[in-house]
Design a protein around this motif. Sequence first.
Motif, PDB file in Angstrom:
ATOM      1  N   HIS A 182       9.041  -9.119   4.467  1.00 40.92           N
ATOM      2  CA  HIS A 182       8.672  -9.011   5.976  1.00 40.92           C
ATOM      3  C   HIS A 182       7.315  -8.279   6.037  1.00 40.92           C
ATOM      4  N   ALA A 183       6.468  -8.745   7.249  1.00 43.19           N
ATOM      5  CA  ALA A 183       5.167  -8.342   6.980  1.00 43.19           C
ATOM      6  C   ALA A 183       5.411  -6.796   7.531  1.00 43.19           C
ATOM      7  N   MET A 184       4.639  -5.825   6.723  1.00 40.78           N
ATOM      8  CA  MET A 184       4.520  -4.488   7.070  1.00 40.78           C
ATOM      9  C   MET A 184       5.830  -3.824   7.023  1.00 40.78           C
ATOM     10  N   MET A 185       6.838  -4.187   6.461  1.00 38.40           N
ATOM     11  CA  MET A 185       8.117  -3.490   6.267  1.00 38.40           C
ATOM     12  C   MET A 185       7.996  -2.397   5.396  1.00 38.40           C
ATOM     13  N   LYS A 186       8.892  -1.376   5.655  1.00 33.48           N
ATOM     14  CA  LYS A 186       8.784   0.004   4.811  1.00 33.48           C
ATOM     15  C   LYS A 186       9.849  -0.489   3.776  1.00 33.48           C
ATOM     16  N   PHE A 187       9.369   0.227   2.459  1.00 30.99           N
ATOM     17  CA  PHE A 187      10.271  -0.220   1.178  1.00 30.99           C
ATOM     18  C   PHE A 187       9.855   1.119   0.356  1.00 30.99           C
ATOM     19  N   SER A 188      10.678   1.120  -0.791  1.00 37.43           N
ATOM     20  CA  SER A 188      10.350   2.605  -1.893  1.00 37.43           C
ATOM     21  C   SER A 188      10.803   1.762  -3.155  1.00 37.43           C
ATOM     22  N   PHE A 189      10.337   2.651  -3.963  1.00 33.79           N
ATOM     23  CA  PHE A 189      11.017   2.143  -5.527  1.00 33.79           C
ATOM     24  C   PHE A 189      10.713   3.556  -6.239  1.00 33.79           C
ATOM     25  N   LYS A 190      11.549   3.891  -7.304  1.00 27.85           N
ATOM     26  CA  LYS A 190      11.524   5.013  -8.033  1.00 27.85           C
ATOM     27  C   LYS A 190      10.511   4.857  -9.175  1.00 27.85           C
ATOM     28  N   SER A 191       9.556   6.052  -9.395  1.00 22.23           N
ATOM     29  CA  SER A 191       8.617   6.185 -10.413  1.00 22.23           C
ATOM     30  C   SER A 191       8.468   7.739 -10.784  1.00 22.23           C
ATOM     31  N   ASP A 192       8.425   7.960 -12.035  1.00 18.51           N
ATOM     32  CA  ASP A 192       7.989   9.272 -12.307  1.00 18.51           C
ATOM     33  C   ASP A 192       6.691   9.426 -12.110  1.00 18.51           C
ATOM     34  N   MET A 193       5.822   8.621 -12.027  1.00 16.45           N
ATOM     35  CA  MET A 193       4.157   8.819 -11.716  1.00 16.45           C
ATOM     36  C   MET A 193       4.170   8.957 -10.067  1.00 16.45           C
ATOM     37  N   ASN A 219       9.809  13.394  -4.591  1.00 16.28           N
ATOM     38  CA  ASN A 219      11.029  13.483  -5.307  1.00 16.28           C
ATOM     39  C   ASN A 219      11.094  12.291  -6.293  1.00 16.28           C
ATOM     40  N   GLY A 220      10.143  11.601  -7.040  1.00 15.97           N
ATOM     41  CA  GLY A 220      10.325  10.670  -7.718  1.00 15.97           C
ATOM     42  C   GLY A 220      10.487   9.192  -7.035  1.00 15.97           C
ATOM     43  N   THR A 221      10.119   9.290  -5.849  1.00 17.88           N
ATOM     44  CA  THR A 221      10.163   7.784  -4.893  1.00 17.88           C
ATOM     45  C   THR A 221       8.856   7.726  -4.612  1.00 17.88           C
ATOM     46  N   VAL A 222       8.414   6.130  -4.332  1.00 15.59           N
ATOM     47  CA  VAL A 222       7.148   6.046  -4.063  1.00 15.59           C
ATOM     48  C   VAL A 222       7.372   5.192  -2.679  1.00 15.59           C
ATOM     49  N   TYR A 223       6.903   5.490  -1.668  1.00 14.35           N
ATOM     50  CA  TYR A 223       7.103   4.824  -0.286  1.00 14.35           C
ATOM     51  C   TYR A 223       5.727   4.061  -0.035  1.00 14.35           C
ATOM     52  N   ARG A 277       6.565  -2.716 -14.060  1.00 18.99           N
ATOM     53  CA  ARG A 277       7.606  -3.590 -13.616  1.00 18.99           C
ATOM     54  C   ARG A 277       8.442  -2.888 -12.342  1.00 18.99           C
ATOM     55  N   ILE A 278       8.413  -3.300 -11.234  1.00 21.00           N
ATOM     56  CA  ILE A 278       9.144  -2.682 -10.300  1.00 21.00           C
ATOM     57  C   ILE A 278      10.839  -3.269 -10.215  1.00 21.00           C
ATOM     58  N   GLU A 279      11.572  -2.748 -11.021  1.00 19.87           N
ATOM     59  CA  GLU A 279      12.806  -3.336 -11.394  1.00 19.87           C
ATOM     60  C   GLU A 279      13.946  -3.290  -9.895  1.00 19.87           C
ATOM     61  N   LYS A 280      13.727  -2.085  -9.083  1.00 18.00           N
ATOM     62  CA  LYS A 280      14.542  -2.113  -7.966  1.00 18.00           C
ATOM     63  C   LYS A 280      13.893  -1.659  -6.818  1.00 18.00           C
ATOM     64  N   MET A 281      13.948  -2.152  -5.709  1.00 19.65           N
ATOM     65  CA  MET A 281      13.568  -1.708  -4.541  1.00 19.65           C
ATOM     66  C   MET A 281      14.546  -1.441  -3.386  1.00 19.65           C
ATOM     67  N   PHE A 282      13.953  -0.717  -2.433  1.00 23.88           N
ATOM     68  CA  PHE A 282      15.020  -0.107  -1.473  1.00 23.88           C
ATOM     69  C   PHE A 282      14.442  -0.095   0.041  1.00 23.88           C
ATOM     70  N   ASP A 283      15.134  -0.443   1.096  1.00 24.97           N
ATOM     71  CA  ASP A 283      14.537  -0.604   2.274  1.00 24.97           C
ATOM     72  C   ASP A 283      14.429   0.921   2.849  1.00 24.97           C
ATOM     73  N   VAL A 301       0.720  -1.102  -0.015  1.00 24.79           N
ATOM     74  CA  VAL A 301      -0.011  -0.148   0.004  1.00 24.79           C
ATOM     75  C   VAL A 301       0.903   1.266  -0.038  1.00 24.79           C
ATOM     76  N   VAL A 302       0.463   2.239  -0.834  1.00 25.13           N
ATOM     77  CA  VAL A 302       1.393   3.381  -0.946  1.00 25.13           C
ATOM     78  C   VAL A 302       1.218   4.336   0.165  1.00 25.13           C
ATOM     79  N   GLU A 303       2.288   4.929   0.714  1.00 25.22           N
ATOM     80  CA  GLU A 303       2.159   5.721   1.985  1.00 25.22           C
ATOM     81  C   GLU A 303       2.158   7.189   1.496  1.00 25.22           C
ATOM     82  N   GLY A 304       3.172   7.448   0.393  1.00 19.53           N
ATOM     83  CA  GLY A 304       3.383   8.635  -0.123  1.00 19.53           C
ATOM     84  C   GLY A 304       4.122   8.671  -1.257  1.00 19.53           C
ATOM     85  N   CYS A 305       4.429   9.835  -1.939  1.00 21.86           N
ATOM     86  CA  CYS A 305       5.374   9.917  -3.028  1.00 21.86           C
ATOM     87  C   CYS A 305       6.156  11.241  -2.829  1.00 21.86           C
TER      88      CYS A 305
END
Length: 405
Positions: free
Chosen positions: A381-392, A334-338, A364-370, A328-332
């Motif tokens: 991991h359940a409910m872990m926070k992560f992010s990925f890059k997107s122009d959207m 500077n080009g990062t989706v949290y 396609r989410i090519e790269k993810m970041f913790d 579930v998206v928490e916010g966006c």
Amino acid sequence: MSQLEVLSPAGDAERFKAAIDYGADAVYLGRKQFGMRSSPMNFDFQELIQAVKAAHSRGVKVYLTCNTLPRNNEIPAFEQFVKEAVDAEVDALIVADIGLLSLIKKFAPDMEIHISTQTGIVNYVTAQELYNMGAKRIVLARELTLDEIAEIRARTSPDLDIEAFVHGAMCVSFSGRCLLSQYLVNRDANRGECAQPCRWGYHLMEEKRPGEYFPVFEDEKGTYILNAKDLCMIDHIDKLADAGVTSLKIEGRAKSAYYVAVVTNAYNMAVEEYYKNPDSFSLPDWIHDEVYKVSHRKYSHGFFFGNPQESQFYENGGYIRNYDVVAVVEGCENGTVYCTQRNKFLAGDDVEILSPGKKPVNMRIEKMFDENGDEIETANHAMMKFSFKSDMVFPEGTFIRHEIK
């Protein structure tokens, strides 16, 4: 032409938020007492006040259920229930019992009253008489055809709203009036405690052969003889409107927030498509497909087109689930989706991203970041926070899902 109302269920605050975020015009919910769904968390008084305030700030109405058939010992508590509904500024009370109807008129004469489907309204005489008694809306029995609904509309006051269930679980009994659950496991379906024995598989045991069980076959299809298919009218918004239905009710106060969001979004978008061209309504495939991306039983049209021929499913009592929510998206920013994880998935997975009022986006989410910014291969991991890059940019509450293969 009056605007069709999309009416969504809310079993708790999370589901409530999903409903209003994804386009509900109104939400129905319950308290700890007098409601037909005791399994969801429901709302205490303070939660109700907060929910109504949040809904009204966005132009959404809130209808509060008191649609059980209460016993003598529960009646003294009803005055306080109504008083708190007034104090919370709910828009209407949903009631099935004629005695409670009279008490609402006594304790809160200005409160709007909706008559529950539990009342079993199937004709225009009953509908009009309930209007004469002070009801603003009737929730029709689910066993009516479109033609019967049209006649009720034609023979009742135009000021009477007509609400009909258009999506969700169907009960094998008449408008939910069932004794199976109480008889088998002492859980009263008419007091919100249904154990859903209609979804169970049944066998016979011959009295002189204890322990030997034989399947109960209605025909060669199997043993789940009471298991009704789910209702789905997403393709027939125009026919519902033509019949005079003013509120499209989605079943599911015990369903997940994801379910509420997806189905609400689909019906909201379907209504928008209808108003674009009411005379030649045609639903885009992507909206039609959305209702298949939640956990559901096989679909049918219920009784809307006549006595259903294929309304039962005999093979099993379970659900079809083709998609999992992975985040579930928490916010966006500077080009990062949290995001917050909901189910395991991997970098490189193909996903669909569903935002309110939008067609799903394939990505396609090519790269993810913790949450420290380090690249990771999987969100496991359940409910872990992560992010990925997107122009959207995606709003908070956007669902990310992938197909189960």
